[in-house]
Design an enzyme around this catalytic site. Sequence first.
Site, PDB file in Angstrom:
ATOM      1  CD  GLU A 194      92.008  89.839 -64.811  1.00 26.88           C
ATOM      2  OE1 GLU A 194      91.201  89.017 -64.321  1.00 26.88           O
ATOM      3  OE2 GLU A 194      91.882  90.298 -65.970  1.00 26.88           O
ATOM      4  CB  CYS A 299      75.136  92.436 -61.979  1.00 29.27           C
ATOM      5  SG  CYS A 299      74.684  91.352 -60.637  1.00 29.27           S
ATOM      6  CD  GLU A 392      76.959  96.041 -67.023  1.00 33.87           C
ATOM      7  OE1 GLU A 392      77.936  95.578 -67.645  1.00 33.87           O
ATOM      8  OE2 GLU A 392      76.398  95.435 -66.110  1.00 33.87           O
TER       9      GLU A 392
HETATM   10  P1  NAD Z   1      84.707  90.695 -67.130  1.00 31.97           P
HETATM   11  O1  NAD Z   1      83.800  89.983 -68.048  1.00 31.97           O
HETATM   12  O2  NAD Z   1      85.671  91.662 -67.687  1.00 31.97           O
HETATM   13  O3  NAD Z   1      85.599  89.641 -66.289  1.00 31.97           O
HETATM   14  C1  NAD Z   1      85.003  88.521 -65.663  1.00 31.97           C
HETATM   15  C2  NAD Z   1      86.012  87.373 -65.663  1.00 31.97           C
HETATM   16  O4  NAD Z   1      86.311  87.017 -67.019  1.00 31.97           O
HETATM   17  C3  NAD Z   1      87.325  87.739 -64.998  1.00 31.97           C
HETATM   18  O5  NAD Z   1      87.750  86.651 -64.189  1.00 31.97           O
HETATM   19  C4  NAD Z   1      88.278  87.990 -66.172  1.00 31.97           C
HETATM   20  O6  NAD Z   1      89.604  87.593 -65.898  1.00 31.97           O
HETATM   21  C5  NAD Z   1      87.709  87.125 -67.285  1.00 31.97           C
HETATM   22  N1  NAD Z   1      87.857  87.716 -68.628  1.00 31.97           N
HETATM   23  C6  NAD Z   1      87.820  89.024 -68.953  1.00 31.97           C
HETATM   24  N2  NAD Z   1      87.946  89.182 -70.288  1.00 31.97           N
HETATM   25  C7  NAD Z   1      88.070  87.936 -70.809  1.00 31.97           C
HETATM   26  C8  NAD Z   1      88.223  87.426 -72.142  1.00 31.97           C
HETATM   27  N3  NAD Z   1      88.294  88.240 -73.184  1.00 31.97           N
HETATM   28  N4  NAD Z   1      88.299  86.087 -72.307  1.00 31.97           N
HETATM   29  C9  NAD Z   1      88.225  85.256 -71.258  1.00 31.97           C
HETATM   30  N5  NAD Z   1      88.087  85.682 -69.973  1.00 31.97           N
HETATM   31  C10 NAD Z   1      88.005  87.006 -69.758  1.00 31.97           C
HETATM   32  O7  NAD Z   1      83.790  91.377 -66.005  1.00 31.97           O
HETATM   33  P2  NAD Z   1      84.227  92.348 -64.839  1.00 31.97           P
HETATM   34  O8  NAD Z   1      84.607  93.669 -65.423  1.00 31.97           O
HETATM   35  O9  NAD Z   1      85.179  91.676 -63.934  1.00 31.97           O
HETATM   36  O10 NAD Z   1      82.847  92.479 -64.043  1.00 31.97           O
HETATM   37  C11 NAD Z   1      81.828  93.368 -64.406  1.00 31.97           C
HETATM   38  C12 NAD Z   1      80.783  92.692 -65.238  1.00 31.97           C
HETATM   39  O11 NAD Z   1      80.259  91.548 -64.548  1.00 31.97           O
HETATM   40  C13 NAD Z   1      79.582  93.583 -65.497  1.00 31.97           C
HETATM   41  O12 NAD Z   1      79.188  93.424 -66.834  1.00 31.97           O
HETATM   42  C14 NAD Z   1      78.522  93.053 -64.550  1.00 31.97           C
HETATM   43  O13 NAD Z   1      77.196  93.285 -64.945  1.00 31.97           O
HETATM   44  C15 NAD Z   1      78.842  91.601 -64.566  1.00 31.97           C
HETATM   45  N6  NAD Z   1      78.304  90.914 -63.400  1.00 31.97           N
HETATM   46  C16 NAD Z   1      77.187  90.160 -63.591  1.00 31.97           C
HETATM   47  C17 NAD Z   1      76.609  89.514 -62.522  1.00 31.97           C
HETATM   48  C18 NAD Z   1      75.368  88.688 -62.722  1.00 31.97           C
HETATM   49  O14 NAD Z   1      74.965  88.037 -61.787  1.00 31.97           O
HETATM   50  N7  NAD Z   1      74.752  88.699 -63.888  1.00 31.97           N
HETATM   51  C19 NAD Z   1      77.180  89.615 -61.249  1.00 31.97           C
HETATM   52  C20 NAD Z   1      78.342  90.387 -61.098  1.00 31.97           C
HETATM   53  C21 NAD Z   1      78.888  91.040 -62.193  1.00 31.97           C
END
Ligand code: NAD
Length: 501
Positions: A194, A299, A392
Amino acid sequence: MQKIAHPPSFPAKSYAFTEYVNVKNWIGGQWRESSTGQWLDIENPRHGKVMGKVTLSTAKDVDAAVEAGKKAFPAWRNTPMRERAQVLYRLKQLMERDVAELSWLVSHENGKTYAEGKGDVDKGIECVEYAASLHMMADGGQLDVSRGVNCRTTYEPLGVVAGIVPFNFPVMVPLWMVPNALMAGNAFVLKPSEVVPYGAMKLAQLLQEAGLPDGLFNVVNGQRECVEAIVDQPDLKAVGFVGSTKVAKLLYGRGAQSGKRMLCLGSAKNHVIVVPDADPELTASNIVASSYGCAGQRCMASSLMVAVGDVQPIIEKIAANVRKLKLGEDMGSIISKPAQERIETYIAGAEKAGAKVLVDGRGQKVPGNDGYWVGGTVLDNVTIDMPAGCEEIFGPVLSVVHVKTLEEAINLQHKSLYSNGAAIFTTRGAVARTAVERLEAGMVGVNIGVPVPREPFSFGGFNSSKFGHGDITGWDGFRFWGRPKKVTEKWATYSDASWMS
Ligand code: NAD
């Protein structure tokens, strides 16, 4: 509410603040406001200013997207792979045509530099290219297993599937999933972050222009409620998730309970081991590129350096290179105010616990760009019981831990919960080989700071960096979105028949 011109255009050609259209859902080839009537501000993090709004969806909107997918699915399922590939070839050409627009768009919504935004788009194009080539490999094997008896495997699509993605790569991470899933014959529902919903908006427009029939790619925007509706939706057959471990783990369990195929990628704490024989120039430049590229919001960023023995000259070189990084030009902004504060709290906590702040990025600003900034930071003498040593941070902070031997360094890495990637810097083959064999990480590098496998090699971590089987890209990625059907056929009778004939 403002009407969305179609196709929406994103005119920015510099870092100057630009307002964009509001983001609606894309369902069955049309922009639709969600059923809630609620909107969330979208900030340009470089400027800390609202650039647009995104509609917030609920289960009703997810159901509408799934219905559109179900309607479009039968004809797509019966479309030969070779024809599906033509859409992706065209998508690749269109992304190349619009690469500058896409890259500025990513820069504006995410805060990356233009070059980093282009990296996001270029890697996304590579994923499209991979999927477009899949029909050339044929999608299964076959063998005459007995006289007159042939066995083969075909991969069938699952139906309507979904992807939920994070903020840090608005174009590339959706394209880890969408091309492979479409090529496998599915209809797709994407839930962008979002915080950065514009990349998906542009992809929707380009897929339509590439000739993808309406309903095969849908976008629903929203937050937790929308995500939970996706994971619970009974007609969605598989969900790919990329984001933080906390959410990945929760959704993996919840989705599996409703019988879905789930693959959930999570957080990272990537260790990079430096031994005394490492090449100082190459090591310092690679680690700086890895730890501070995309302001550490990757990541695959190396966030913990394990210094083996005396590597002080390399640490000093890293610190000198970090001091030279120009904020706003070499390094972009942090995604949000809370993220900036979280990063500063990690730095302050480590300092209080006894770490030495070799380079301090707190308080740095970019004149005229009043957004969210943390400069490159190096913390020395960190220990892995400090939060900065084991959690992290997801910001431009490199924590340096000291050990005496390679064995100690490897054992320390084994304690990392988030084993997405790990790397070693050395000029000795035997040391490199030992590390490659023993490091507990899904992606391992030798003399490279960001060991991200390029296509066709697949992407995915170990431990709490991934829940589910297989990787998210490459051949594993394709297989995730399909189900293997094993066919055994006998079309002849033979006198020397075996038990099977
Ligand atoms: P996030 O987990 O906050 O959000 C990811 C998605 O989940 C978003 O679309 C968000 O709307 C949704 N979301 C968030 N909180 C939620 C909840 N409580 N319940 C259900 N859905 C929820 O992650 P972010 O801040 O957008 O991205 C950063 C994170 O992503 C870091 O931890 C990073 O390491 C990880 N990441 C991992 C990879 C990988 O390949 N392992 C790649 C990119 C990013």
